[in-house]
Structure formats: C-alpha cells, structure tokens
Design an enzyme around this catalytic site. Structure first.
Site, short mmCIF file in Angstrom:
data_model
loop_
_atom_site.label_atom_id
_atom_site.label_comp_id
_atom_site.label_asym_id
_atom_site.label_seq_id
_atom_site.Cartn_x
_atom_site.Cartn_y
_atom_site.Cartn_z
N THR A 1 45.72 59.76 15.74
CA THR A 1 46.51 59.61 14.51
C THR A 1 47.59 58.55 14.72
O THR A 1 48.32 58.59 15.71
CB THR A 1 47.14 60.95 14.11
OG1 THR A 1 46.09 61.90 13.96
CG2 THR A 1 47.93 60.85 12.81
N GLN B 1 58.28 38.90 25.23
CA GLN B 1 59.64 38.34 25.25
C GLN B 1 59.76 37.08 24.39
O GLN B 1 60.85 36.54 24.23
CB GLN B 1 60.07 38.02 26.68
CG GLN B 1 60.16 39.24 27.59
CD GLN B 1 61.34 40.16 27.26
OE1 GLN B 1 62.24 39.82 26.49
NE2 GLN B 1 61.34 41.35 27.84
N HIS C 1 60.14 47.25 20.35
CA HIS C 1 61.54 47.55 20.73
C HIS C 1 62.30 46.36 21.31
O HIS C 1 63.49 46.46 21.57
CB HIS C 1 61.61 48.78 21.66
CG HIS C 1 61.17 48.57 23.06
ND1 HIS C 1 62.06 48.45 24.10
CD2 HIS C 1 59.94 48.49 23.62
CE1 HIS C 1 61.39 48.31 25.24
NE2 HIS C 1 60.10 48.34 24.97
N ASN D 1 60.04 37.76 31.52
CA ASN D 1 61.09 38.71 31.14
C ASN D 1 62.29 38.69 32.07
O ASN D 1 63.37 39.14 31.71
CB ASN D 1 60.53 40.14 31.04
CG ASN D 1 59.86 40.59 32.30
OD1 ASN D 1 58.98 39.92 32.83
ND2 ASN D 1 60.26 41.74 32.80
N CYS E 1 62.24 47.44 34.54
CA CYS E 1 61.04 48.14 35.00
C CYS E 1 60.92 48.10 36.51
O CYS E 1 60.06 48.74 37.08
CB CYS E 1 59.80 47.49 34.38
SG CYS E 1 59.95 47.27 32.63
N THR F 1 52.94 47.92 27.18
CA THR F 1 52.31 48.38 28.42
C THR F 1 50.87 48.78 28.11
O THR F 1 49.93 48.38 28.81
CB THR F 1 53.09 49.57 29.02
OG1 THR F 1 54.38 49.09 29.41
CG2 THR F 1 52.38 50.17 30.22
N SER G 1 55.61 43.88 21.40
CA SER G 1 56.23 45.20 21.44
C SER G 1 57.38 45.25 20.43
O SER G 1 58.12 44.27 20.30
CB SER G 1 56.77 45.45 22.85
OG SER G 1 57.37 46.72 22.94
#
Ligand code: PMP
Length: 380
Positions: free
Chosen positions: A239, A181, A203, A151, A324, A72, A201
C-alpha cells in the site's frame, strides 16, 4: 539559544506546504488508492498528482517513476534489481568509490554473490575523472552507477560519461544516477544524463522522511526486491505511503527556482569561506567547482566529534563527513587520499534555503571559540 541548522545534506526541515499535505492525507484523504469507492478514487488522484509533479520536475513520464521508502531503497532496487535482471549478459558492475553507503553496500552484496565490482576513485577534491570511469566500462559491464553530487564534498560528478562509454563499447549496461543531493539544486534530467535509473529522496528537499523515488526509463526491466500486490507496476508492491508521497509532491511544488537557490547558497558559502580564511590551519576539502550548498573542511588537530559537540553547544548543527558514516572514517575522504588528521577533523556544512547570513556568522563565531579553547586544551 538561537539555532543555526547547517546540516541540510543530512536532512532538511519539512516545509509548511509538505507538512500540511501530510496532515491532510492522514486525517481527511486517508483512503487506499486500490479501493474502488470514492475514498480510494480520491486517494488515487493524489497519488497521480504527486507522480506528475515529480515527473514534471524530472522531465520524464509519470509512469517512469516508482515511489519507494527513500533513496536507500531506490539505490538498492536500481543496483540489485538491475544487476539481477542483466546477469546473463555480463558480470561487471562499475561504481563511484565515493558513492553513498546505500550504493556501496548494495555493490558489496553483489560482489559477495559473484559479480565483479569496480570502484573508481577521485582526485584530492573528490572529483571522478570521466576518462578513468569510462575506461573501466567493458562490453561485459551490466551496470554503472555514479552520484550526480557527492553528499560529503559537493563535488559534481561527470555522470554523462557513463552513457557515452556504454554506447562506445556497446555494453549491455544499465546506467544509474544517484541524484539525491542534486535534485532541487541543479538541473536533473535523466534523459539528458542518459540514465536508465535515477534516485531521488524527499527529505533532502524539505519533504517528509521515508519516501523517495526511482526513475526507471520506459522499457527498462528490473527484478523487484519485494513481491506482493500490483502497486507501482509490481516493481514496489505494498500500500502506497500516500501521506509521505503527497508530501513529497508538495515539497517539489514548493521548491525555489534553481537560480534563486544557487545564488543564495553561493552567497552563504562565500561568506563562510571568507570567515574560514581568517582562521589558522583550516583546509578546504570541497572542490571550487562543486555544488555551493556543501562545504567540507578540516580543522586539523581537533577531532570532528569534539568540534561538532562544541558547535552544538553553541546552537550550531553541522556534520562530520556524512551522517550515514557515524563513527566510521569517511570512505569518501579516504578515497580522496587525505591524511588521517584531515579525515579525522573534517566538518561538513550544508546550506538550505531557510539559512541566513546570521547562521553563517553564528557558525564562524562558534568555530573560532572552538579553535581557541579546544586547541588550547589539547596543548595542555
Ligand atoms: N544517496 C545520497 C547521495 C544521499 O545523500 C542519501 C542520504 N544521505 C541517500 C542516498 C539515502 O537517502 P535516504 O535517506 O532517502 O535513504
């Protein structure tokens, strides 16, 4: 109850290698990469390692990767940072009408700020026509964006058409690809796709949530969305989320060979299609030539949420459209011009490497009992 998790496009279970790495980075290698002492140097080494692993997978230079809090953020940085950087050279932004909500919303924001946003629709199976997309790219186009794999439907989009069209009209456009994806499932090479910017991404590939990356082609200038320290070449200060970044690297290293994953997903999809073929009234929304990991279908007459709830009671987890888009009508299925009944009853099944035939059979059984009981209840 046995659980069949078939919602891997929403997110995946973290693999052991990534989870172990996250723990190691939190408990032992907890330094700040910016610190000058040994702890900092060790942390910096892990950061470099994760970046080179990802660069190896994307066949790009390590310094072309910026770690973010997920795709995102990567998509927002690409669209907003890209459009702001080029605003003096034009005003037009061309995107896929079936893009992820993070692209859709970032583009809507640009529109509010005075950019002209053009959204290119699809055929009835969610596929973008490369000629139509290319025709929308004018010499005033400063940014184009398309997802490599959709997706919700698994449609594989013709992203290479962007580079060709930009070159043809000599547009000052940055080319962005949302490869979330696709990464880990098909070849993703920003260079081959002609992309200046590409989002991934962790995850979705069995890495931790809250970390992703934006590929920024060497020499491409973006305006940052955040201001702070020198991290990530000042493009994304703060960081570094090292446990997550190192976990991302470990997940990339643990990826299956693409062909092995494809064969596995294809076998599961074939089995599911065979089972769906025996059930009355089911319509397939995904294209035949899509990514085998995603199958979207409708069970007309039974609302997605009702079926989802029924499946969950039987230990089966799938999605209605995209996770989403909870509660909203899917803008993807709307762009495909499906009728309301099909949109309201759409189910997305998405396979992961850990799924088995037993998972598919459990889903098929639960769908059948859903069809029997929920339809009957509706008829009463
Ligand atoms: N793009 C696509 C195509 C996606 O599927 C997703 C996740 N649903 C995202 C972007 C957003 O990724 P993240 O969850 O890392 O913010």
């Amino acid at each position: 109850m046995r659980e069949a998790y078939l919602d891997n496009s929403a997110t995946t279970p973290v693999c052991r290698q990534a989870a172990d790495k996250v723990m190691e980075m939190m408990l032992e290698n907890y330094g700040n990469p910016s610190s000058l002492h040994t702890k900092g140097i060790e942390a910096q080494r892990e950061l470099d390692r994760a970046r080179s692993v990802l660069a190896g997978a994307l066949k790009c230079r390590a310094d072309e990767l910026t770690f973010t809090s997920g795709a995102t953020e990567a998509n927002n940085l690409a669209l907003l940072g890209g459009a702001y950087a080029r605003r003096r050279r034009g005003n037009r932004v061309v995107i896929s009408a079936v893009a992820h909500s993070s692209v859709m919303a970032a583009a809507a924001q640009l529109e509010k700020e005075g950019f002209e946003v053009v959204r290119i629709g699809t055929d009835a199976y969610g596929r973008i026509d490369p000629a139509e997309f290319a025709a929308a790219i004018t010499p005033k186009t400063i940014l184009t964006s398309m997802e490599l794999v959709n997706n919700e439907t698994g449609a594989i989009q013709p992203v290479s058409c962007m580079a060709r069209a930009v070159k043809k009209v000599n547009a000052p456009a940055l080319i962005h690809v949302d490869a979330v994806q696709a990464f880990g499932k098909i070849v993703v090479s920003p260079q081959k796709l002609g992309a200046h910017l590409l989002s991934v991404s962790a995850h979705k590939i069995r890495g931790p949530k809250g970390v992703g990356a934006l590929y920024v082609q060497h020499g491409t200038h973006l305006l940052p969305r955040l201001y702070g320290g020198e991290q990530e070449r000042k493009l994304r200060p703060g960081t570094e989320a090292l446990p997550l970044i190192a976990g991302f690297g470990a997940a990339v290293q643990a990826l299956l060979a693409l062909s092995e994953g494809t064969a596995h997903a294809t076998a599961l999809r074939t089995l599911l299609l065979e089972k769906l073929g025996t059930m009355a009234g089911i319509t397939i929304n995904s294209p035949d030539d899509g990514l085998p990991y995603i199958l979207n279908f409708s069970v007309p007459g039974i609302r997605s949420e009702t079926m989802l709830h029924h499946l969950a009671q039987h230990g089966v987890y799938v999605s209605s459209g995209s996770a989403c888009a909870r509660g909203h009508k899917s803008h993807v299925l709307e762009a495909m011009k499906l009728d309301n009944d099909r949109i309201d009853s759409a189910i997305r099944v998405s396979f992961g490497h850990q799924n088995t035939e037993e998972d598919v059979l459990q889903l098929a059984n639960a769908l059948q009992t859903g069809l029997d009981t929920l339809t009957r209840r509706r008829e009463r």
